[in-house]
Design an enzyme around this catalytic site. Structure first.
Site, PDB file in Angstrom:
ATOM      1  N   GLY A   1       0.833  -1.209   0.000  1.00 55.78           N
ATOM      2  CA  GLY A   1       0.000   0.000   0.000  1.00 55.78           C
ATOM      3  C   GLY A   1       0.862   1.250   0.000  1.00 55.78           C
ATOM      4  O   GLY A   1       1.831   1.339   0.747  1.00 55.78           O
TER       5      GLY A   1
ATOM      6  N   ARG B   1       1.286  -5.236  -5.089  1.00 51.14           N
ATOM      7  CA  ARG B   1       1.252  -6.396  -4.182  1.00 51.14           C
ATOM      8  C   ARG B   1       1.479  -7.582  -5.105  1.00 51.14           C
ATOM      9  O   ARG B   1       0.679  -7.821  -6.013  1.00 51.14           O
ATOM     10  CB  ARG B   1      -0.103  -6.513  -3.490  1.00 51.14           C
TER      11      ARG B   1
ATOM     12  N   ASP C   1       4.751  -4.515   6.539  1.00 51.11           N
ATOM     13  CA  ASP C   1       5.266  -5.818   6.972  1.00 51.11           C
ATOM     14  C   ASP C   1       5.316  -6.857   5.845  1.00 51.11           C
ATOM     15  O   ASP C   1       6.222  -7.694   5.814  1.00 51.11           O
ATOM     16  CB  ASP C   1       4.517  -6.346   8.202  1.00 51.11           C
TER      17      ASP C   1
ATOM     18  N   THR D   1       3.637   2.840   5.910  1.00 51.98           N
ATOM     19  CA  THR D   1       2.255   2.358   5.799  1.00 51.98           C
ATOM     20  C   THR D   1       1.369   3.231   6.674  1.00 51.98           C
ATOM     21  O   THR D   1       1.731   3.536   7.817  1.00 51.98           O
ATOM     22  CB  THR D   1       2.108   0.886   6.240  1.00 51.98           C
TER      23      THR D   1
ATOM     24  N   ASP E   1      -1.101   2.281   8.102  1.00 51.14           N
ATOM     25  CA  ASP E   1      -1.619   1.465   9.212  1.00 51.14           C
ATOM     26  C   ASP E   1      -0.825   1.660  10.501  1.00 51.14           C
ATOM     27  O   ASP E   1      -1.317   1.399  11.590  1.00 51.14           O
ATOM     28  CB  ASP E   1      -1.594  -0.030   8.838  1.00 51.14           C
TER      29      ASP E   1
ATOM     30  N   ASP F   1       1.606  -0.085  11.773  1.00 52.65           N
ATOM     31  CA  ASP F   1       1.498  -1.357  12.503  1.00 52.65           C
ATOM     32  C   ASP F   1       2.780  -2.185  12.443  1.00 52.65           C
ATOM     33  O   ASP F   1       2.727  -3.410  12.511  1.00 52.65           O
ATOM     34  CB  ASP F   1       0.328  -2.186  11.923  1.00 52.65           C
TER      35      ASP F   1
ATOM     36  N   ARG G   1      -6.150  -2.438   8.510  1.00 55.15           N
ATOM     37  CA  ARG G   1      -6.098  -3.915   8.580  1.00 55.15           C
ATOM     38  C   ARG G   1      -6.407  -4.391   9.987  1.00 55.15           C
ATOM     39  O   ARG G   1      -7.387  -4.004  10.562  1.00 55.15           O
ATOM     40  CB  ARG G   1      -4.722  -4.434   8.158  1.00 55.15           C
TER      41      ARG G   1
HETATM   42  O1  F6P Z   1      -2.024  -1.496   4.306  1.00 60.93           O
HETATM   43  C1  F6P Z   1      -2.600  -0.328   3.875  1.00 60.93           C
HETATM   44  C2  F6P Z   1      -4.046  -0.529   3.559  1.00 60.93           C
HETATM   45  O2  F6P Z   1      -4.584   0.698   3.125  1.00 60.93           O
HETATM   46  C3  F6P Z   1      -4.915  -1.121   4.687  1.00 60.93           C
HETATM   47  O3  F6P Z   1      -5.274  -0.173   5.650  1.00 60.93           O
HETATM   48  C4  F6P Z   1      -6.077  -1.668   3.911  1.00 60.93           C
HETATM   49  O4  F6P Z   1      -6.717  -2.702   4.625  1.00 60.93           O
HETATM   50  C5  F6P Z   1      -5.413  -2.187   2.664  1.00 60.93           C
HETATM   51  O5  F6P Z   1      -4.205  -1.467   2.509  1.00 60.93           O
HETATM   52  C6  F6P Z   1      -6.217  -2.027   1.421  1.00 60.93           C
HETATM   53  O6  F6P Z   1      -5.526  -2.647   0.388  1.00 60.93           O
HETATM   54  P1  F6P Z   1      -5.832  -2.440  -1.159  1.00 60.93           P
HETATM   55  O7  F6P Z   1      -5.388  -1.048  -1.515  1.00 60.93           O
HETATM   56  O8  F6P Z   1      -5.028  -3.479  -1.826  1.00 60.93           O
HETATM   57  O9  F6P Z   1      -7.295  -2.583  -1.322  1.00 60.93           O
END
Ligand code: F6P
Length: 319
Positions: free
Chosen positions: A10, A71, A102, A125, A127, A129, A171
């Site tokens: 992300g 990803r 992570d 991130t 998050d 986290d 998350r």
């Molecule tokens: O890890 C960052 C994040 O924005 C999380 O808060 C969220 O759950 C996830 O990525 C969303 O992922 P994507 O952009 O792949 O939908």
């Protein structure tokens, strides 16, 4: 010496300031900077090019990442990891700065167990986290985006005498929701790290409503999966007309705050200096108690981030 940088997972506001500082600092040190485009996917496909000052002119104020991110499912396959390693070798890249969370740290730990890859991670991130750091790049901007959205929601909530459930990202981590609840004075907060005490919240809210409370703000972390349940509870048990706002990806964008820019510069200079000083390095930088420290990647990946106790304690005003 050729050093590369990539963004993985992300995106987080602050990545562009980090990319700019990377290019400027690597050239200042007399070395050659490379961009790995589109994260791990680009590393597999050999999407790697030398970076120049022109690439990073005028990008400080932009969210996202000019070199893209991804990803990667293919990276789980050792054959693709070998391909990615060979692409680094093609350009004689001796070290990589990894901007990611992570998942990216895990990917690089696995890669460096199989191939001699030197890297330094910068926690990036929204998050917030990652174990071993109190702060991750992008979280300050995300918190300000959420704060601004909640302020706007409060305007309409108070006008209509409604309850609002605002779902934040993060998350499995409730950091964004917890800090937002404190900063916005929300009446309700639900995060995965704490058991949501419906009974206590109900008696607290009912008392306040009896004393004239007109609206309610509930901040709910996505990781609780309780958004709909809390909406139903506010409607049926508390008796308020309730709306839900899922903030979604607006939390990932926006012009990086001053804090995210300055932290991006500090993290990046340290990461580059570490890669230049060490022949073998597999570490991540963390920010703890006002200083930058490094930790072996295996330790970071084995650890589990905890929201600071003072934040959790302060949330007990909701009990
Ligand atoms: O890890 C960052 C994040 O924005 C999380 O808060 C969220 O759950 C996830 O990525 C969303 O992922 P994507 O952009 O792949 O939908």
């Amino acid at each position: 010496m050729a050093l590369a940088i990539l963004c993985s997972g992300g995106d987080a506001p602050g990545m562009n300031p980090a990319l700019k500082k990377f290019v400027d600092h690597v050239y200042k040190c007399g070395e050659t900077p490379y961009f790995i485009y589109d994260g791990l996917e680009g590393m597999i496909d050999g999407n790697i090019r030398q970076a120049c000052h022109k690439d990073v002119a005028g990008i400080l104020h932009n969210g996202g990442a000019i070199i893209g991110s991804s990803r990667s499912k293919r990276f789980y396959d050792p054959a693709y990891r070998t391909q990615a390693y060979k692409n680094l070798r093609k350009h004689d890249i001796t070290g990589v700065v990894v901007l990611g969370g992570d998942g990216s740290y895990n990917a690089f730990e696995v890669l460096s167990n199989e191939h001699p890859v030197n890297f330094v991670g910068i926690p990036s991130t929204i998050d917030n986290d990652i174990y071993g750091t109190e702060y991750c790049l992008g979280v300050d901007t995300a918190l300000n985006v959420i704060r601004s959205a909640v302020d706007n929601i409060r305007d309409t909530a108070s006008t209509f005498k409604r309850a609002f459930v605002v779902e934040t990202m993060g998350r499995e981590c409730g950091y964004l929701a917890a800090v937002t609840a404190l900063a916005s004075g929300a009446e309700i907060c639900a995060i995965p790290e704490m058991c949501f005490n419906k009974k206590a919240a109900e008696s607290h809210l009912k008392k306040e409503i009896a004393h004239g409370r007109k609206y309610v703000l509930a901040i709910v972390a996505e990781g609780t999966k309780m958004t709909e349940e809390i909406k139903k509870w506010l409607t049926d048990e508390i008796g308020m007309e309730t709306r839900v706002t899922v903030l979604g990806h607006i939390q990932r964008g926006g012009t990086p705050t001053v804090r995210d820019r300055i932290m991006a510069f500090d993290f990046t200079v340290r990461a580059v200096d570490l890669l230049m000083k060490n022949k073998t390095i597999r570490q991540a930088i963390g920010y703890r108690n006002g200083t930058f420290e490094t930790m072996e990647i295996a330790e970071v990946n084995a650890g589990h981030y905890r929201i600071p106790d003072n934040i959790l304690r302060d949330l007990h005003y909701l009990d």
